[in-house]
Design a protein around this motif. Structure first.
Motif, PDB file in Angstrom:
ATOM      1  N   VAL A 178     -21.243-134.011  50.953  1.00  0.00           N
ATOM      2  CA  VAL A 178     -21.639-132.630  51.193  1.00  0.00           C
ATOM      3  C   VAL A 178     -20.831-131.731  50.262  1.00  0.00           C
ATOM      4  N   SER A 179     -21.542-130.875  49.519  1.00  0.00           N
ATOM      5  CA  SER A 179     -20.862-129.951  48.613  1.00  0.00           C
ATOM      6  C   SER A 179     -20.631-128.616  49.309  1.00  0.00           C
ATOM      7  N   GLU A 180     -19.866-127.744  48.640  1.00  0.00           N
ATOM      8  CA  GLU A 180     -19.594-126.438  49.222  1.00  0.00           C
ATOM      9  C   GLU A 180     -20.834-125.555  49.265  1.00  0.00           C
ATOM     10  N   MET A 181     -21.888-125.897  48.497  1.00  0.00           N
ATOM     11  CA  MET A 181     -23.117-125.115  48.487  1.00  0.00           C
ATOM     12  C   MET A 181     -23.907-125.238  49.786  1.00  0.00           C
ATOM     13  N   VAL A 182     -23.501-126.154  50.660  1.00  0.00           N
ATOM     14  CA  VAL A 182     -24.217-126.344  51.922  1.00  0.00           C
ATOM     15  C   VAL A 182     -24.156-125.085  52.786  1.00  0.00           C
ATOM     16  N   PRO A 251     -41.026-124.808  47.900  1.00  0.00           N
ATOM     17  CA  PRO A 251     -39.721-124.385  47.358  1.00  0.00           C
ATOM     18  C   PRO A 251     -38.699-124.026  48.426  1.00  0.00           C
ATOM     19  N   LEU A 252     -39.139-123.510  49.566  1.00  0.00           N
ATOM     20  CA  LEU A 252     -38.190-123.158  50.616  1.00  0.00           C
ATOM     21  C   LEU A 252     -37.616-124.402  51.271  1.00  0.00           C
ATOM     22  N   LEU A 253     -38.477-125.359  51.608  1.00  0.00           N
ATOM     23  CA  LEU A 253     -38.008-126.597  52.230  1.00  0.00           C
ATOM     24  C   LEU A 253     -37.137-127.390  51.264  1.00  0.00           C
ATOM     25  N   VAL A 254     -37.562-127.489  50.006  1.00  0.00           N
ATOM     26  CA  VAL A 254     -36.800-128.242  49.011  1.00  0.00           C
ATOM     27  C   VAL A 254     -35.439-127.597  48.769  1.00  0.00           C
ATOM     28  N   THR A 255     -35.385-126.263  48.795  1.00  0.00           N
ATOM     29  CA  THR A 255     -34.112-125.579  48.580  1.00  0.00           C
ATOM     30  C   THR A 255     -33.123-125.879  49.703  1.00  0.00           C
ATOM     31  N   VAL A 256     -33.593-125.859  50.940  1.00  0.00           N
ATOM     32  CA  VAL A 256     -32.715-126.220  52.062  1.00  0.00           C
ATOM     33  C   VAL A 256     -32.188-127.633  51.871  1.00  0.00           C
ATOM     34  N   ARG A 257     -33.079-128.542  51.533  1.00  0.00           N
ATOM     35  CA  ARG A 257     -32.690-129.951  51.364  1.00  0.00           C
ATOM     36  C   ARG A 257     -31.745-130.125  50.175  1.00  0.00           C
ATOM     37  N   ASP A 258     -32.030-129.442  49.078  1.00  0.00           N
ATOM     38  CA  ASP A 258     -31.181-129.573  47.889  1.00  0.00           C
ATOM     39  C   ASP A 258     -29.776-129.034  48.128  1.00  0.00           C
ATOM     40  N   LEU A 259     -29.688-127.861  48.773  1.00  0.00           N
ATOM     41  CA  LEU A 259     -28.375-127.281  49.022  1.00  0.00           C
ATOM     42  C   LEU A 259     -27.536-128.145  49.951  1.00  0.00           C
ATOM     43  N   ALA A 260     -28.198-128.835  50.872  1.00  0.00           N
ATOM     44  CA  ALA A 260     -27.470-129.668  51.829  1.00  0.00           C
ATOM     45  C   ALA A 260     -27.115-131.039  51.275  1.00  0.00           C
ATOM     46  N   THR A 261     -27.820-131.487  50.231  1.00  0.00           N
ATOM     47  CA  THR A 261     -27.613-132.859  49.745  1.00  0.00           C
ATOM     48  C   THR A 261     -27.011-132.916  48.343  1.00  0.00           C
ATOM     49  N   VAL A 262     -27.617-132.239  47.372  1.00  0.00           N
ATOM     50  CA  VAL A 262     -27.138-132.330  45.985  1.00  0.00           C
ATOM     51  C   VAL A 262     -26.341-131.104  45.562  1.00  0.00           C
ATOM     52  N   GLY A 263     -26.351-130.036  46.365  1.00  0.00           N
ATOM     53  CA  GLY A 263     -25.528-128.886  46.085  1.00  0.00           C
ATOM     54  C   GLY A 263     -26.027-127.976  44.988  1.00  0.00           C
ATOM     55  N   MET A 264     -27.340-127.989  44.710  1.00  0.00           N
ATOM     56  CA  MET A 264     -27.915-127.117  43.697  1.00  0.00           C
ATOM     57  C   MET A 264     -29.372-126.841  44.033  1.00  0.00           C
ATOM     58  N   VAL A 265     -29.927-125.780  43.443  1.00  0.00           N
ATOM     59  CA  VAL A 265     -31.326-125.419  43.659  1.00  0.00           C
ATOM     60  C   VAL A 265     -32.120-125.915  42.467  1.00  0.00           C
ATOM     61  N   SER A 266     -33.040-126.840  42.716  1.00  0.00           N
ATOM     62  CA  SER A 266     -33.799-127.443  41.618  1.00  0.00           C
ATOM     63  C   SER A 266     -34.866-126.511  41.068  1.00  0.00           C
ATOM     64  N   GLU A 267     -35.426-125.630  41.917  1.00  0.00           N
ATOM     65  CA  GLU A 267     -36.478-124.713  41.487  1.00  0.00           C
ATOM     66  C   GLU A 267     -36.152-123.296  41.956  1.00  0.00           C
ATOM     67  N   PRO A 268     -35.203-122.618  41.293  1.00  0.00           N
ATOM     68  CA  PRO A 268     -34.834-121.268  41.750  1.00  0.00           C
ATOM     69  C   PRO A 268     -35.974-120.267  41.653  1.00  0.00           C
ATOM     70  N   ALA A 269     -36.811-120.374  40.597  1.00  0.00           N
ATOM     71  CA  ALA A 269     -37.933-119.435  40.463  1.00  0.00           C
ATOM     72  C   ALA A 269     -38.912-119.593  41.624  1.00  0.00           C
ATOM     73  N   GLY A 270     -39.203-120.842  41.990  1.00  0.00           N
ATOM     74  CA  GLY A 270     -40.094-121.093  43.123  1.00  0.00           C
ATOM     75  C   GLY A 270     -39.522-120.571  44.423  1.00  0.00           C
ATOM     76  N   PHE A 271     -38.211-120.705  44.593  1.00  0.00           N
ATOM     77  CA  PHE A 271     -37.588-120.196  45.817  1.00  0.00           C
ATOM     78  C   PHE A 271     -37.744-118.695  45.920  1.00  0.00           C
ATOM     79  N   TRP A 272     -37.569-117.969  44.813  1.00  0.00           N
ATOM     80  CA  TRP A 272     -37.627-116.517  44.872  1.00  0.00           C
ATOM     81  C   TRP A 272     -39.040-116.001  45.077  1.00  0.00           C
ATOM     82  N   TRP A 273     -40.037-116.636  44.439  1.00  0.00           N
ATOM     83  CA  TRP A 273     -41.398-116.134  44.669  1.00  0.00           C
ATOM     84  C   TRP A 273     -41.849-116.451  46.086  1.00  0.00           C
ATOM     85  N   ALA A 274     -41.452-117.610  46.616  1.00  0.00           N
ATOM     86  CA  ALA A 274     -41.804-117.940  47.999  1.00  0.00           C
ATOM     87  C   ALA A 274     -41.076-117.020  48.977  1.00  0.00           C
TER      88      ALA A 274
END
Length: 302
Positions: A178-182, A251-274
């Motif tokens: 778990v990274s600090e981005m969680v 993008p919202l579901l993937v962002t939650v999963r990415d922040l909790a597992t790999v510690g980064m947002v894979s699709e920031p543009a998708g997160f913001w438009w969603a």
């Protein structure tokens, strides 16, 4: 003694009359309330704040009823992701499906993603179920309708708190770092819940009048699930990847999963438009819910 008793009664009557005179007077007119947006926004804010006490009472009542009338109780929050993961693992082992590589072990990937998907579905169903269950109360009692929505939102987050126990157990069992981005994952989770609530607010007045809405939602959830990277990693090529990426839940579901597992947002543009779409749906849905409910209550009462 009688004089004192009469005096007390008189003072009580005076206090009641004074109290009534201090209350705001509500006048109903045929003029559209959209012609006075500032007044409408003030009323929405006032009723939202005033509904907190009632929302808490409804939340406690619903949670007690939900788990008191169930043999398995809180385990129902764990069963859907566990059953889905077991079925997919069997299908993967026999070669029936090929989901590709995932960032964390596949059983944890599926159960974590299914817990997030189930939370989104609960947020979408919440307003529809709340209005449908409160029909008798809506027809007889005048109270801030926002209390129904707040109570269901509380129930969604309460249920996710139970699912969080499963998620923590998965991280410990599979030794997922778990990274600090969680600490930012709850922000994306709130956006995911807000998206479901916004859609539910648009559907709830219609669901109070037509049972077809409540029946259609479960039918739409299965194809929507298949268009969301819950049981497979996000595709990067082909027309199917376009459909998945344009799905606002992705993008919202993937962002939650990415922040909790790999510690980064894979699709920031998708997160913001969603997230922008979530804000639009939530505010416009609240406005539609606010304006439509008096007509819905009148229709139900007639």
């Amino acid at each position: 003694m009688n004089d004192n008793h009469s005096t007390r009664l008189y003072l009580n009557k005076v206090n009641i009359m004074t109290h009534r005179q201090s209350q705001p007077v509500i006048v109903y007119t045929p003029e559209s309330r959209l012609r006075h947006p500032v007044i409408l926004l003030r009323e929405m804010r006032r009723d939202l704040l005033a509904s907190r006490g009632l929302a808490w009472q409804l939340l406690v009542r619903d949670i007690k009823a939900q788990y008191r009338q169930s043999l398995l109780g809180v385990f129902w929050a764990f069963l859907p992701p566990i059953v889905t993961a077991v079925a997919l693992l069997v299908a993967k082992d026999v070669g029936a499906i090929n989901v590709g590589a995932t960032s964390i072990p596949y059983p944890a990937y599926v159960m974590f993603s299914m817990a997030l998907w189930q939370t989104f579905v609960e947020a979408l169903n919440g307003p529809v179920a709340a209005v449908g269950a409160a029909k008798p109360m809506l027809a007889k009692i005048n109270f801030p309708r926002e209390a129904l929505i707040l109570a269901k939102l509380g129930e969604v987050f309460f249920n996710f708190g139970i699912k969080l126990l499963l998620i923590v157990a998965l991280f410990i069992w599979f030794r997922i770092p778990v990274s600090e981005m969680v600490i930012l994952a709850p922000v994306a989770l709130v956006h995911l819940v807000g998206l479901g609530t916004g859609i539910g607010l648009w559907l709830s007045p219609l669901g109070a009048l037509y049972q077809d809405i409540g029946r259609a939602i479960p039918l739409l959830m299965t194809p929507w699930l298949l268009l969301t990277p819950v049981i497979y990693p996000p595709p990067t090529k082909g027309w199917f990847s376009v459909l998945v990426n344009w799905n606002p839940v992705t993008p919202l579901l993937v962002t939650v999963r990415d922040l909790a597992t790999v510690g980064m947002v894979s699709e920031p543009a998708g997160f913001w438009w969603a997230s922008g779409l979530m804000v639009i749906l939530l505010l416009s849905g609240w406005l539609f819910y606010r304006l439509a409910m008096p007509f819905i209550v009148e229709r139900m009462s007639s």
